[in-house]
Design an enzyme around this catalytic site. Structure first.
Site, PDB file in Angstrom:
ATOM      1  N   GLU A  47       2.277  -7.768   6.637  1.00 59.39           N
ATOM      2  CA  GLU A  47       3.511  -7.512   7.371  1.00 59.39           C
ATOM      3  C   GLU A  47       3.842  -6.048   7.190  1.00 59.39           C
ATOM      4  O   GLU A  47       3.678  -5.498   6.106  1.00 59.39           O
ATOM      5  CB  GLU A  47       4.684  -8.351   6.833  1.00 59.39           C
ATOM      6  N   ASN A  75       7.988   1.369  10.792  1.00 61.07           N
ATOM      7  CA  ASN A  75       6.954   2.154  10.114  1.00 61.07           C
ATOM      8  C   ASN A  75       5.747   2.336  11.033  1.00 61.07           C
ATOM      9  O   ASN A  75       4.689   1.746  10.839  1.00 61.07           O
ATOM     10  CB  ASN A  75       6.554   1.497   8.793  1.00 61.07           C
ATOM     11  N   VAL A  78       1.255   5.508  -0.904  1.00 55.44           N
ATOM     12  CA  VAL A  78       0.729   6.830  -1.237  1.00 55.44           C
ATOM     13  C   VAL A  78       1.931   7.716  -1.549  1.00 55.44           C
ATOM     14  O   VAL A  78       2.943   7.671  -0.840  1.00 55.44           O
ATOM     15  CB  VAL A  78      -0.110   7.420  -0.085  1.00 55.44           C
ATOM     16  N   ILE A 125       0.883  -1.164   0.000  1.00 55.40           N
ATOM     17  CA  ILE A 125       0.000   0.000   0.000  1.00 55.40           C
ATOM     18  C   ILE A 125       0.922   1.216   0.000  1.00 55.40           C
ATOM     19  O   ILE A 125       1.794   1.342   0.857  1.00 55.40           O
ATOM     20  CB  ILE A 125      -0.989  -0.012   1.194  1.00 55.40           C
ATOM     21  N   TYR A 131      -3.077   0.716  10.260  1.00 59.98           N
ATOM     22  CA  TYR A 131      -3.641  -0.635  10.275  1.00 59.98           C
ATOM     23  C   TYR A 131      -4.393  -0.900  11.578  1.00 59.98           C
ATOM     24  O   TYR A 131      -5.470  -1.496  11.566  1.00 59.98           O
ATOM     25  CB  TYR A 131      -2.549  -1.682  10.048  1.00 59.98           C
TER      26      TYR A 131
END
Length: 150
Positions: free
Chosen positions: A105, A110, A73, A71, A117
Site C-alpha cells: 500500500e 506519494n 531512504v 521502504i 513501484y
C-alpha cells in the site's frame, strides 16, 4: 550514486538509528514498538552506502506471498536511485524465500513512491479508503501488486 551499497538484517541495537531516519522521512512514522514487534516477524533490512546507514526496508513473507510494509531512504539521500536498490534487494529476499507475488500500500499523495513501484513492475489493483492518517484527516492507500520472476 556509489556502487558501494550494502545490506544487512536489522538488530535491536540498530533501532535508534532506524528511528532517526524513519522520523526524518515521514509525517506519520513507524514507532519503536512497531519495529521491535517486527524484528521477530518480518524481514527488516538496513541499507548502507559505505559505512553510512541510508535506509531500511521491511517485507513480510507468508507462504508464496510477500507484503512490502516499509521502504525508507534518508531524505538527504533520496533522488539518487537508492530506493530502487533497496526495493530490488527486498524483492530478491522475498523471491529467495519462495514468494511469487508481492503486495503493498502506498499513500495516494506519494507519487514519487508510486512511480518507483510502477517502474519496478507493480500495478495498481485497488484502493483502501481513508487507510492512512494524514495531516488534517485521513488519506487513501493505493494497493499495488507485482509478480516476482527470475
Amino acid at each position: 550514486m556509489s556502487d558501494a551499497v550494502s545490506f544487512r538484517p536489522m538488530t535491536e541495537a540498530d533501532l535508534d538509528a532506524v528511528l532517526k531516519i524513519e522520523y526524518a522521512a515521514y509525517s506519520h512514522p513507524w514507532t519503536r514498538g512497531i519495529f521491535l514487534d517486527g524484528l521477530g516477524k518480518y524481514q527488516i533490512w538496513l541499507m548502507f552506502e559505505g559505512q553510512q546507514q541510508v535506509g531500511h526496508g521491511v517485507v513480510q513473507i507468508i507462504l508464496d506471498e510477500a507484503h512490502l510494509l516499509n521502504i525508507t531512504v534518508k531524505p538527504e539521500n533520496q533522488g539518487r536511485g537508492l530506493g530502487l536498490r533497496l526495493l530490488e534487494h527486498l524483492m530478491s529476499i522475498a523471491y529467495e524465500a519462495k514468494a511469487r507475488e508481492c503486495f503493498l500500500e502506498v499513500r495516494d499523495s506519494n507519487r514519487t513512491a508510486f512511480r518507483l513501484y510502477e517502474r519496478y513492475g507493480f500495478n495498481e489493483i485497488g484502493r483502501r479508503r481513508d487507510y492512512y492518517p494524514a495531516v488534517g484527516g485521513r488519506e487513501d492507500a493505493v494497493v499495488m501488486a507485482c509478480t516476482l520472476v527470475d
